[in-house]
Design a protein around this motif. Structure first.
Motif, PDB file in Angstrom:
ATOM      1  N   ALA A  43    -100.977  -0.178   8.770  1.00  0.00           N
ATOM      2  CA  ALA A  43     -99.750   0.592   8.612  1.00  0.00           C
ATOM      3  C   ALA A  43     -98.764  -0.373   9.200  1.00  0.00           C
ATOM      4  CB  ALA A  43     -99.558   1.810   9.437  1.00  0.00           C
ATOM      5  N   THR A  44     -97.377  -0.289   8.480  1.00  0.00           N
ATOM      6  CA  THR A  44     -96.390  -1.117   8.942  1.00  0.00           C
ATOM      7  C   THR A  44     -95.061  -0.506   8.539  1.00  0.00           C
ATOM      8  OG1 THR A  44     -95.777  -3.621   8.936  1.00  0.00           O
ATOM      9  CG2 THR A  44     -96.361  -2.352   6.594  1.00  0.00           C
ATOM     10  N   PRO A  45     -93.959  -0.746   9.255  1.00  0.00           N
ATOM     11  CA  PRO A  45     -92.956  -0.047   8.962  1.00  0.00           C
ATOM     12  C   PRO A  45     -91.791  -0.586   8.250  1.00  0.00           C
ATOM     13  CG  PRO A  45     -92.779  -1.081  11.147  1.00  0.00           C
ATOM     14  CD  PRO A  45     -94.034  -1.452  10.483  1.00  0.00           C
ATOM     15  N   VAL A  46     -90.897  -0.021   7.295  1.00  0.00           N
ATOM     16  CA  VAL A  46     -89.717  -0.685   6.820  1.00  0.00           C
ATOM     17  C   VAL A  46     -88.464   0.466   7.271  1.00  0.00           C
ATOM     18  CG1 VAL A  46     -91.095  -1.203   4.713  1.00  0.00           C
ATOM     19  CG2 VAL A  46     -90.084   0.980   4.877  1.00  0.00           C
ATOM     20  N   VAL A  47     -87.473  -0.261   6.989  1.00  0.00           N
ATOM     21  CA  VAL A  47     -86.318   0.594   6.971  1.00  0.00           C
ATOM     22  C   VAL A  47     -85.405   0.399   5.761  1.00  0.00           C
ATOM     23  CG1 VAL A  47     -85.981   0.187   9.336  1.00  0.00           C
ATOM     24  CG2 VAL A  47     -84.940  -1.392   8.134  1.00  0.00           C
ATOM     25  N   ARG A  48     -84.612   1.302   5.425  1.00  0.00           N
ATOM     26  CA  ARG A  48     -84.139   1.570   3.944  1.00  0.00           C
ATOM     27  C   ARG A  48     -82.679   0.541   3.991  1.00  0.00           C
ATOM     28  NH1 ARG A  48     -84.904   4.280  -0.492  1.00  0.00           N
ATOM     29  NH2 ARG A  48     -86.576   5.381   0.527  1.00  0.00           N
ATOM     30  N   CYS A  49     -82.497  -0.222   2.968  1.00  0.00           N
ATOM     31  CA  CYS A  49     -81.474  -1.269   2.875  1.00  0.00           C
ATOM     32  C   CYS A  49     -80.031  -0.531   2.652  1.00  0.00           C
ATOM     33  CB  CYS A  49     -81.742  -2.403   2.146  1.00  0.00           C
ATOM     34  SG  CYS A  49     -81.035  -3.739   2.113  1.00  0.00           S
ATOM     35  N   SER A  50     -79.067  -0.733   3.441  1.00  0.00           N
ATOM     36  CA  SER A  50     -77.847  -0.314   3.061  1.00  0.00           C
ATOM     37  C   SER A  50     -77.270  -1.284   1.982  1.00  0.00           C
ATOM     38  CB  SER A  50     -76.848  -0.441   4.413  1.00  0.00           C
ATOM     39  OG  SER A  50     -76.547  -1.825   4.698  1.00  0.00           O
ATOM     40  N   ARG A  51     -76.000  -0.697   1.363  1.00  0.00           N
ATOM     41  CA  ARG A  51     -75.668  -1.361   0.162  1.00  0.00           C
ATOM     42  C   ARG A  51     -74.841  -2.714   0.777  1.00  0.00           C
ATOM     43  NH1 ARG A  51     -73.593  -1.019  -4.933  1.00  0.00           N
ATOM     44  NH2 ARG A  51     -72.790  -3.169  -5.725  1.00  0.00           N
ATOM     45  N   THR A  52     -74.064  -2.520   2.039  1.00  0.00           N
ATOM     46  CA  THR A  52     -73.712  -3.770   2.652  1.00  0.00           C
ATOM     47  C   THR A  52     -74.638  -4.926   2.887  1.00  0.00           C
ATOM     48  OG1 THR A  52     -71.944  -2.445   3.567  1.00  0.00           O
ATOM     49  CG2 THR A  52     -72.154  -4.505   4.752  1.00  0.00           C
TER      50      THR A  52
ATOM     51  N   GLU B 278     -79.822 -14.881  -1.344  1.00  0.00           N
ATOM     52  CA  GLU B 278     -80.941 -15.369  -2.067  1.00  0.00           C
ATOM     53  C   GLU B 278     -80.246 -16.478  -3.269  1.00  0.00           C
ATOM     54  OE1 GLU B 278     -83.184 -12.693  -5.111  1.00  0.00           O
ATOM     55  OE2 GLU B 278     -84.223 -12.785  -3.210  1.00  0.00           O
ATOM     56  N   LYS B 279     -79.121 -16.099  -3.640  1.00  0.00           N
ATOM     57  CA  LYS B 279     -78.617 -16.953  -4.779  1.00  0.00           C
ATOM     58  C   LYS B 279     -78.353 -18.393  -4.103  1.00  0.00           C
ATOM     59  CE  LYS B 279     -76.334 -13.536  -7.542  1.00  0.00           C
ATOM     60  NZ  LYS B 279     -74.993 -12.793  -7.990  1.00  0.00           N
ATOM     61  N   LEU B 280     -78.077 -18.430  -2.636  1.00  0.00           N
ATOM     62  CA  LEU B 280     -77.985 -19.869  -2.158  1.00  0.00           C
ATOM     63  C   LEU B 280     -79.308 -20.397  -1.572  1.00  0.00           C
ATOM     64  CD1 LEU B 280     -74.859 -18.929   0.023  1.00  0.00           C
ATOM     65  CD2 LEU B 280     -74.836 -20.318  -2.147  1.00  0.00           C
ATOM     66  N   GLY B 281     -80.335 -19.650  -1.966  1.00  0.00           N
ATOM     67  CA  GLY B 281     -81.688 -20.167  -1.412  1.00  0.00           C
ATOM     68  C   GLY B 281     -82.077 -19.891   0.005  1.00  0.00           C
ATOM     69  N   ILE B 282     -81.271 -18.899   0.472  1.00  0.00           N
ATOM     70  CA  ILE B 282     -81.451 -18.438   1.869  1.00  0.00           C
ATOM     71  C   ILE B 282     -82.324 -17.369   1.917  1.00  0.00           C
ATOM     72  CG2 ILE B 282     -80.377 -17.700   4.065  1.00  0.00           C
ATOM     73  CD1 ILE B 282     -77.798 -19.114   3.152  1.00  0.00           C
ATOM     74  N   VAL B 283     -83.368 -17.307   2.677  1.00  0.00           N
ATOM     75  CA  VAL B 283     -84.598 -16.085   2.713  1.00  0.00           C
ATOM     76  C   VAL B 283     -83.877 -15.246   3.911  1.00  0.00           C
ATOM     77  CG1 VAL B 283     -86.798 -15.512   3.164  1.00  0.00           C
ATOM     78  CG2 VAL B 283     -86.384 -17.777   1.844  1.00  0.00           C
ATOM     79  N   GLY B 284     -83.562 -14.078   3.508  1.00  0.00           N
ATOM     80  CA  GLY B 284     -83.055 -13.355   4.504  1.00  0.00           C
ATOM     81  C   GLY B 284     -84.040 -12.290   4.895  1.00  0.00           C
ATOM     82  N   GLY B 285     -85.172 -11.987   4.436  1.00  0.00           N
ATOM     83  CA  GLY B 285     -85.999 -10.852   4.968  1.00  0.00           C
ATOM     84  C   GLY B 285     -87.068 -10.785   4.145  1.00  0.00           C
ATOM     85  N   THR B 286     -87.986  -9.842   4.435  1.00  0.00           N
ATOM     86  CA  THR B 286     -89.349  -9.641   3.637  1.00  0.00           C
ATOM     87  C   THR B 286     -89.007  -7.927   3.003  1.00  0.00           C
ATOM     88  OG1 THR B 286     -90.394 -10.939   4.765  1.00  0.00           O
ATOM     89  CG2 THR B 286     -91.722  -9.182   3.445  1.00  0.00           C
ATOM     90  N   PHE B 287     -89.630  -7.790   1.728  1.00  0.00           N
ATOM     91  CA  PHE B 287     -89.322  -6.603   1.153  1.00  0.00           C
ATOM     92  C   PHE B 287     -90.665  -6.010   0.934  1.00  0.00           C
ATOM     93  CE2 PHE B 287     -85.725  -9.363   0.921  1.00  0.00           C
ATOM     94  CZ  PHE B 287     -84.658  -8.605   1.498  1.00  0.00           C
ATOM     95  N   ALA B 288     -90.648  -4.670   0.583  1.00  0.00           N
ATOM     96  CA  ALA B 288     -91.952  -3.866   0.113  1.00  0.00           C
ATOM     97  C   ALA B 288     -91.662  -3.078  -1.068  1.00  0.00           C
ATOM     98  CB  ALA B 288     -92.382  -3.055   1.260  1.00  0.00           C
TER      99      ALA B 288
ATOM    100  N   PRO C 182     -83.077   1.484  -3.413  1.00  0.00           N
ATOM    101  CA  PRO C 182     -84.670   1.880  -3.457  1.00  0.00           C
ATOM    102  C   PRO C 182     -85.199   0.216  -2.951  1.00  0.00           C
ATOM    103  CG  PRO C 182     -83.642   1.243  -5.646  1.00  0.00           C
ATOM    104  CD  PRO C 182     -82.751   1.591  -4.889  1.00  0.00           C
ATOM    105  N   VAL C 183     -84.466  -0.176  -1.988  1.00  0.00           N
ATOM    106  CA  VAL C 183     -84.837  -1.630  -1.345  1.00  0.00           C
ATOM    107  C   VAL C 183     -85.376  -1.259   0.200  1.00  0.00           C
ATOM    108  CG1 VAL C 183     -84.194  -3.839  -0.627  1.00  0.00           C
ATOM    109  CG2 VAL C 183     -83.279  -2.627  -2.716  1.00  0.00           C
ATOM    110  N   LEU C 184     -86.475  -1.668   0.373  1.00  0.00           N
ATOM    111  CA  LEU C 184     -87.165  -1.181   1.642  1.00  0.00           C
ATOM    112  C   LEU C 184     -87.408  -2.526   2.179  1.00  0.00           C
ATOM    113  CD1 LEU C 184     -89.892   1.474   0.746  1.00  0.00           C
ATOM    114  CD2 LEU C 184     -87.828   1.774   1.676  1.00  0.00           C
ATOM    115  N   LEU C 185     -86.840  -2.958   3.678  1.00  0.00           N
ATOM    116  CA  LEU C 185     -86.749  -4.006   4.351  1.00  0.00           C
ATOM    117  C   LEU C 185     -87.968  -4.052   5.278  1.00  0.00           C
ATOM    118  CD1 LEU C 185     -85.236  -6.755   4.682  1.00  0.00           C
ATOM    119  CD2 LEU C 185     -83.961  -5.585   6.564  1.00  0.00           C
TER     120      LEU C 185
END
Length: 268
Positions: free
Chosen positions: A132-141, A150-160, A190-193
């Motif tokens: 089991a592993t947790p996620v939080v829902r991504c805000s629009r901001t 991501e467009k700049l090639g920067i990895v900002g997190g992991t998504f499920a 619908p984006v889970l961080l």
């Protein structure tokens, strides 16, 4: 009857991005300075269900530092490629087997206790769950920022990406799933961080260690993908977000952010 909950804090000295980071000093709300490994241990100790908390490392310096502030510290091999392997190796050294092993990574001292409790509850409610592993829902901001990064090639997190049954389809460092943001409800994207915290059945850890890293695991650099390749059921648990920002210590520049969250938490 429920069994013991073992929390393992895997920590290694030879981090490529930040060598020796478990020994980095972090100031709390009152200005008291404590090492990262101590603050991670204290976070684990705040979990009500924890039966035992162990620091697992291949560094004598980290182990000795942990023992000095009162932690149980056990040596694990430098051959361990990630925290899951370190937890699995430690499991093999114990006299008795716990019901659940929790991997609370040594660079994440801001994890709230309810994240761990929610994982334990999910596993006890469904015997078919291997991990089991947790996620939080991504805000629009945050989503807009992550898309720009991501467009700049920067990895900002992991998504499920998660099934209707609540199990993981996939994890990626790219933003998933794809959707038309113009049609999305900004209050519930619908984006889970993904949060890098895991609870495992001992049998799942042994199976993990019996296999070499898989292609997807190596391509994405995500240890949990080995479980998916092996057909393990990973329950993804959406957790309540805390009032503070959850930062991991990956670079020295992260220290001010973590210290700001420690202040919000009121931790000395």
């Amino acid at each position: 009857m429920s069994g013991d909950i073992l929390i393992v804090i895997p920590a290694r000295y030879a981090s490529q991005r930040y060598p020796g980071k478990p020994l980095a000093e972090l100031r709390g709300a009152g200005g008291e300075s404590k090492t990262l490994i101590r603050r991670s241990w204290e976070a684990a100790r705040r979990v009500p269900s924890a039966s035992r908390v162990v620091v697992a490392s291949d560094s004598d310096e980290i182990l000795e530092t942990a023992r000095q502030f009162g932690a149980e510290a056990i040596f694990t091999s430098s051959e361990c490629r990630n925290g899951t392997e370190r937890c699995a190796e430690l499991l093999g050294t114990l006299d008795s087997e716990p019901e659940i092993v929790v991997n609370l990574q040594g660079d994440a001292p801001l994890i709230p206790d309810w994240f761990v409790e929610d994982l334990i509850t999910a596993m006890r409610a469904d015997a078919s769950v291997d991990v089991a592993t947790p996620v939080v829902r991504c805000s629009r901001t945050l989503y807009d920022k992550l898309v720009a990064d991501e467009k700049l090639g920067i990895v900002g997190g992991t998504f499920a990406a998660v099934s209707s049954a609540g199990n993981a389809h996939y994890f990626s460092k790219r933003i998933i799933p794809h959707f038309d943001v113009a049609k999305a409800d900004n209050a519930a994207l619908p984006v889970l961080l993904h949060i890098g915290l895991y609870a495992y059945r001992p049998a799942a850890l042994r199976r993990y260690m019996a296999h070499q890293p898989t292609e997807l695991e190596q391509l994405e650099g995500l240890e949990q993908l080995r479980f998916l390749d092996l057909g393990a059921a990973i329950r993804v648990v959406e957790v309540r977000q805390p009032e503070w920002e959850i930062w991991e210590l990956n670079n020295p520049s992260d220290i001010p952010h973590i210290e700001a969250s420690l202040k919000v938490m009121g931790l000395e």
